[in-house]
Scaffold this motif. Sequence first.
Motif, PDB file in Angstrom:
ATOM      1  N   VAL A  47     -31.645   9.629  38.048  1.00 36.92           N
ATOM      2  CA  VAL A  47     -32.964   9.284  37.222  1.00 36.92           C
ATOM      3  C   VAL A  47     -34.148  10.368  37.143  1.00 36.92           C
ATOM      4  O   VAL A  47     -35.517   9.286  36.939  1.00 36.92           O
ATOM      5  N   LYS A  48     -33.849  10.986  37.639  1.00 35.11           N
ATOM      6  CA  LYS A  48     -34.760  12.251  37.826  1.00 35.11           C
ATOM      7  C   LYS A  48     -34.347  13.863  36.687  1.00 35.11           C
ATOM      8  O   LYS A  48     -33.421  13.562  36.603  1.00 35.11           O
ATOM      9  N   PRO A  49     -35.684  13.954  36.311  1.00 37.40           N
ATOM     10  CA  PRO A  49     -35.221  15.488  35.611  1.00 37.40           C
ATOM     11  C   PRO A  49     -34.411  16.490  36.946  1.00 37.40           C
ATOM     12  O   PRO A  49     -34.337  15.973  37.795  1.00 37.40           O
ATOM     13  N   VAL A  50     -33.887  17.492  36.192  1.00 36.63           N
ATOM     14  CA  VAL A  50     -33.175  18.329  36.803  1.00 36.63           C
ATOM     15  C   VAL A  50     -33.497  19.602  35.667  1.00 36.63           C
ATOM     16  O   VAL A  50     -33.394  19.678  34.577  1.00 36.63           O
ATOM     17  N   PRO A  51     -33.724  20.843  36.920  1.00 38.37           N
ATOM     18  CA  PRO A  51     -34.144  22.112  36.068  1.00 38.37           C
ATOM     19  C   PRO A  51     -32.536  22.257  35.750  1.00 38.37           C
ATOM     20  O   PRO A  51     -32.014  22.739  35.602  1.00 38.37           O
ATOM     21  N   GLU A  52     -33.029  23.817  35.168  1.00 35.28           N
ATOM     22  CA  GLU A  52     -31.927  24.285  34.216  1.00 35.28           C
ATOM     23  C   GLU A  52     -31.235  24.870  35.705  1.00 35.28           C
ATOM     24  O   GLU A  52     -31.591  24.993  36.852  1.00 35.28           O
ATOM     25  N   ASN A  53     -29.885  24.886  35.191  1.00 34.81           N
ATOM     26  CA  ASN A  53     -29.163  25.989  36.060  1.00 34.81           C
ATOM     27  C   ASN A  53     -28.445  25.304  37.065  1.00 34.81           C
ATOM     28  O   ASN A  53     -28.103  25.937  38.144  1.00 34.81           O
ATOM     29  N   THR A  54     -28.983  24.022  37.709  1.00 35.56           N
ATOM     30  CA  THR A  54     -28.796  22.996  38.937  1.00 35.56           C
ATOM     31  C   THR A  54     -27.601  22.105  39.178  1.00 35.56           C
ATOM     32  O   THR A  54     -27.788  21.448  37.839  1.00 35.56           O
ATOM     33  N   SER A  55     -27.351  22.021  40.245  1.00 32.39           N
ATOM     34  CA  SER A  55     -26.160  20.920  40.281  1.00 32.39           C
ATOM     35  C   SER A  55     -26.379  20.053  41.091  1.00 32.39           C
ATOM     36  O   SER A  55     -26.836  19.854  42.134  1.00 32.39           O
ATOM     37  N   VAL A  56     -26.759  18.306  40.908  1.00 33.06           N
ATOM     38  CA  VAL A  56     -26.570  17.744  41.085  1.00 33.06           C
ATOM     39  C   VAL A  56     -25.353  16.726  41.989  1.00 33.06           C
ATOM     40  O   VAL A  56     -24.848  16.548  40.418  1.00 33.06           O
ATOM     41  N   VAL A  57     -25.569  15.900  42.410  1.00 31.05           N
ATOM     42  CA  VAL A  57     -24.415  14.875  42.939  1.00 31.05           C
ATOM     43  C   VAL A  57     -25.468  13.586  43.300  1.00 31.05           C
ATOM     44  O   VAL A  57     -25.768  13.624  44.676  1.00 31.05           O
ATOM     45  N   GLY A  58     -24.577  12.754  43.519  1.00 33.80           N
ATOM     46  CA  GLY A  58     -25.025  11.390  44.615  1.00 33.80           C
ATOM     47  C   GLY A  58     -25.536  10.289  44.093  1.00 33.80           C
ATOM     48  O   GLY A  58     -25.681  10.102  42.371  1.00 33.80           O
ATOM     49  N   ILE A  59     -25.943   9.751  44.701  1.00 37.54           N
ATOM     50  CA  ILE A  59     -26.700   8.168  44.129  1.00 37.54           C
ATOM     51  C   ILE A  59     -27.851   8.118  44.970  1.00 37.54           C
ATOM     52  O   ILE A  59     -27.562   7.260  46.132  1.00 37.54           O
ATOM     53  N   PRO A  60     -29.085   8.450  44.476  1.00 37.43           N
ATOM     54  CA  PRO A  60     -29.465   8.565  43.527  1.00 37.43           C
ATOM     55  C   PRO A  60     -29.036  10.720  43.519  1.00 37.43           C
ATOM     56  O   PRO A  60     -28.889  10.584  44.966  1.00 37.43           O
ATOM     57  N   ALA A  61     -28.983  10.844  42.004  1.00 40.05           N
ATOM     58  CA  ALA A  61     -28.513  12.435  42.199  1.00 40.05           C
ATOM     59  C   ALA A  61     -29.873  13.251  43.089  1.00 40.05           C
ATOM     60  O   ALA A  61     -30.064  13.296  42.876  1.00 40.05           O
ATOM     61  N   LYS A  62     -29.072  14.418  43.984  1.00 40.26           N
ATOM     62  CA  LYS A  62     -29.562  15.163  44.944  1.00 40.26           C
ATOM     63  C   LYS A  62     -29.282  16.803  44.242  1.00 40.26           C
ATOM     64  O   LYS A  62     -28.114  16.759  44.122  1.00 40.26           O
ATOM     65  N   VAL A  63     -29.975  17.240  44.494  1.00 41.42           N
ATOM     66  CA  VAL A  63     -29.293  18.943  44.321  1.00 41.42           C
ATOM     67  C   VAL A  63     -29.158  19.668  45.219  1.00 41.42           C
ATOM     68  O   VAL A  63     -29.346  19.334  46.529  1.00 41.42           O
ATOM     69  N   VAL A  64     -27.066  20.226  45.033  1.00 45.04           N
ATOM     70  CA  VAL A  64     -26.539  21.323  45.442  1.00 45.04           C
ATOM     71  C   VAL A  64     -26.129  21.977  45.598  1.00 45.04           C
ATOM     72  O   VAL A  64     -25.723  23.040  46.321  1.00 45.04           O
ATOM     73  N   GLN A  65     -26.535  22.172  44.686  1.00 49.78           N
ATOM     74  CA  GLN A  65     -26.476  23.859  43.958  1.00 49.78           C
ATOM     75  C   GLN A  65     -28.198  24.503  43.288  1.00 49.78           C
ATOM     76  O   GLN A  65     -27.485  23.904  42.388  1.00 49.78           O
ATOM     77  N   PRO A  66     -29.036  24.804  44.224  1.00 50.70           N
ATOM     78  CA  PRO A  66     -30.131  25.376  43.131  1.00 50.70           C
ATOM     79  C   PRO A  66     -30.031  26.547  42.160  1.00 50.70           C
ATOM     80  O   PRO A  66     -28.666  27.118  41.759  1.00 50.70           O
ATOM     81  N   PRO A  67     -30.569  26.658  40.959  1.00 52.64           N
ATOM     82  CA  PRO A  67     -30.644  27.612  40.119  1.00 52.64           C
ATOM     83  C   PRO A  67     -30.133  29.513  40.501  1.00 52.64           C
ATOM     84  O   PRO A  67     -29.645  30.070  39.381  1.00 52.64           O
ATOM     85  N   GLU A  68     -30.383  30.194  41.183  1.00 51.01           N
ATOM     86  CA  GLU A  68     -30.456  31.005  42.019  1.00 51.01           C
ATOM     87  C   GLU A  68     -28.988  31.614  42.232  1.00 51.01           C
ATOM     88  O   GLU A  68     -28.311  32.606  42.262  1.00 51.01           O
ATOM     89  N   SER A  69     -28.406  30.670  42.848  1.00 46.40           N
ATOM     90  CA  SER A  69     -26.754  31.152  43.398  1.00 46.40           C
ATOM     91  C   SER A  69     -25.906  30.478  41.878  1.00 46.40           C
ATOM     92  O   SER A  69     -24.107  30.893  42.613  1.00 46.40           O
ATOM     93  N   LYS A  70     -26.216  29.877  40.916  1.00 45.55           N
ATOM     94  CA  LYS A  70     -25.167  29.115  39.666  1.00 45.55           C
ATOM     95  C   LYS A  70     -24.374  31.199  39.199  1.00 45.55           C
ATOM     96  O   LYS A  70     -25.975  31.757  38.670  1.00 45.55           O
ATOM     97  N   LYS A  71     -23.230  31.012  38.854  1.00 50.19           N
ATOM     98  CA  LYS A  71     -23.353  31.913  37.983  1.00 50.19           C
ATOM     99  C   LYS A  71     -22.926  31.649  35.714  1.00 50.19           C
ATOM    100  O   LYS A  71     -23.432  30.906  36.209  1.00 50.19           O
ATOM    101  N   LYS A  72     -23.763  33.059  35.798  1.00 52.70           N
ATOM    102  CA  LYS A  72     -23.512  33.036  34.419  1.00 52.70           C
ATOM    103  C   LYS A  72     -22.095  32.221  33.431  1.00 52.70           C
ATOM    104  O   LYS A  72     -21.400  33.095  34.062  1.00 52.70           O
TER     105      LYS A  72
END
Length: 244
Positions: free
Chosen positions: A151-176
């Motif tokens: 229900v809230k915006p999600v930044p680029e290259n970020t993973s979210v899960v849950g109710i309500p969704a929360k960030v579990v993997q920040p952008p810097e840890s995502k592999k291209k």
Amino acid sequence: MFDNIRHDISVAMERDPAARSRFEAFFAYPGIHALIFYRWAHWCWNSGFHTAGRILSHIGRVFTGIEIHPGAKIGKGVFIDHGMGVVIGETAEVGDNCTLYQGVTLGGTSLEKGKRHPTLEEGVIVGAGAKVLGPIVLGKGSRVGSNAVVVKPVPENTSVVGIPAKVVQPPESKKKDDFCAYGMPTDDIPDPIARSLEGMFDMVCGLRSRIEELEKEVAELETENSLLARAKKEAEDKKIPAGE
């Protein structure tokens, strides 16, 4: 139209290891069929034939189980895997190369006219059963885990899960260029709620230890005060002359 169909088939072959041939993908993938109906309905909608667009959209829903409003905007390379129960609202925007799994809802939270559905930028992956609600933006390359409610915006290259969704993997840890089926990273990521509970547990344990230390210090002080009081009383008793 035929170029779009060929591209949809190529995308299905690329993102679904179960696809064994282009022939099979064309005839047995409801996501491809839903996009074909959508393009016809979207053309009618943009041409002012709104009722015809809604009828074509409804026919596509009957045949595929996927409901895409003809007013929605869907880019190239979008893949709807399995697809049953997917709902895409009128003002939703799905960018190029996005992937949606079964049961996904791109819904609105307002009865007002205007923009009320989410926008998915390029390369977004939304896992099965996830609900993305309201005129929010999911940034490029972001991932939504299965059954999450966003229900809230999600930044680029970020993973979210849950109710309500929360960030579990920040952008810097995502592999291209790391495709993530069902929007869930393959790495061992922490549950944000469990992480919060663990932090509270550690804090409670720390406070308990500190309380025990303070209680011990207070007991020692009480013992010292009791000894001092006894010694003082004995000293006063010795000062009193005998017989008085």
